[in-house]
Scaffold this active site. Structure first.
Site, PDB file in Angstrom:
ATOM      1  N   GLU A  24      31.688 -28.794 -12.012  1.00  0.00           N
ATOM      2  CA  GLU A  24      31.479 -28.875 -13.469  1.00  0.00           C
ATOM      3  C   GLU A  24      31.700 -27.516 -14.128  1.00  0.00           C
ATOM      4  OE1 GLU A  24      31.468 -31.761 -14.593  1.00  0.00           O
ATOM      5  OE2 GLU A  24      30.963 -32.786 -12.728  1.00  0.00           O
ATOM      6  N   CYS A  35      36.980 -37.010  -9.743  1.00  0.00           N
ATOM      7  CA  CYS A  35      36.720 -36.502 -11.087  1.00  0.00           C
ATOM      8  C   CYS A  35      36.982 -37.630 -12.066  1.00  0.00           C
ATOM      9  CB  CYS A  35      37.634 -35.316 -11.374  1.00  0.00           C
ATOM     10  SG  CYS A  35      37.379 -34.618 -13.018  1.00  0.00           S
ATOM     11  N   HIS A  87      35.206 -26.955 -14.904  1.00  0.00           N
ATOM     12  CA  HIS A  87      35.690 -27.651 -16.108  1.00  0.00           C
ATOM     13  C   HIS A  87      35.537 -26.772 -17.354  1.00  0.00           C
ATOM     14  CE1 HIS A  87      36.938 -31.598 -14.843  1.00  0.00           C
ATOM     15  NE2 HIS A  87      35.797 -31.883 -14.242  1.00  0.00           N
TER      16      HIS A  87
HETATM   17 NI    NI Z   1      35.424 -33.469 -12.954  1.00  0.00          NI
END
Ligand code: NI
Length: 180
Positions: free
Chosen positions: A143, A100, A146
């Site tokens: 994603e 990441c 996130h």
């Molecule tokens: Ni990430």
């Protein structure tokens, strides 16, 4: 000209917040998306979410192609994903290494659904329903997390599944890594 954006790293509270739903697509969002696509290329990523660049918005981009950090990545065009929902997942999961950009220097072996069906808005405002498999499904799930304040470390089965980037490169050379 697209701009290189600064990436928030673990410890920055924005990475732990639930991002806000996007109400309308405007020039600001189009610029942000272009900057995310530009930035992910510069730093050899395959995806980047708005919270990672300090914007608490439900938007991420995916752009998979082989690069220095992901030599085995599949090649796709950039995909801009707004207000995503994961509407179906395969019960079958696979384990593979993830990194990441907000957590530099380490990799982890993360279980993810092999196949997902997602619904989202693209940058032209069109509602898209699409199925992703394998590496793309993995990027999407990473994603998407996130946007909900979740990082890949939260998904590990064991802290023993964390390695440093240096040791990861050695593993990669020995080709004992799986890739779906
Ligand atoms: Ni990430």
């Amino acid at each position: 000209m697209p701009k290189l954006l600064e990436i928030a790293e673990l410890g920055n509270p924005i990475l732990r917040k639930k991002a806000h739903r996007i109400e309308s697509i405007d020039d600001y969002l189009r610029d942000l998306s272009a900057n995310l696509i530009y930035t992910v290329k510069q730093v050899s990523g395959v995806g980047l979410a708005a919270p990672q660049v300090g914007k608490s918005l439900r938007l991420f981009i995916m752009h998979s192609r082989p690069n220095a950090r992901y030599p085995n990545a599949t090649t796709t065009k950039p995909i801009i994903v707004i207000n995503p929902e994961i509407i179906e997942v395969s019960s079958e999961k696979s384990l593979d290494w993830e990194g990441c950009l907000s957590i530099p220097g380490i990799r982890g072996l993360v279980p993810r659904h092999k196949t997902i069906k997602a619904r989202f808005i693209d940058i032209s405002g069109t509602l898209i329903q699409r199925t992703f498999h394998g590496f793309l499904a993995r990027i999407f799930q990473h994603e998407y997390d996130h946007l909900n304040g979740i990082v890949f470390l939260d998904r590990l089965e064991s802290t023993k599944d964390i390695v440093t980037e240096k040791e990861y490169k050695k593993l990669l050379k020995k080709s004992i890594l799986t890739h779906n």
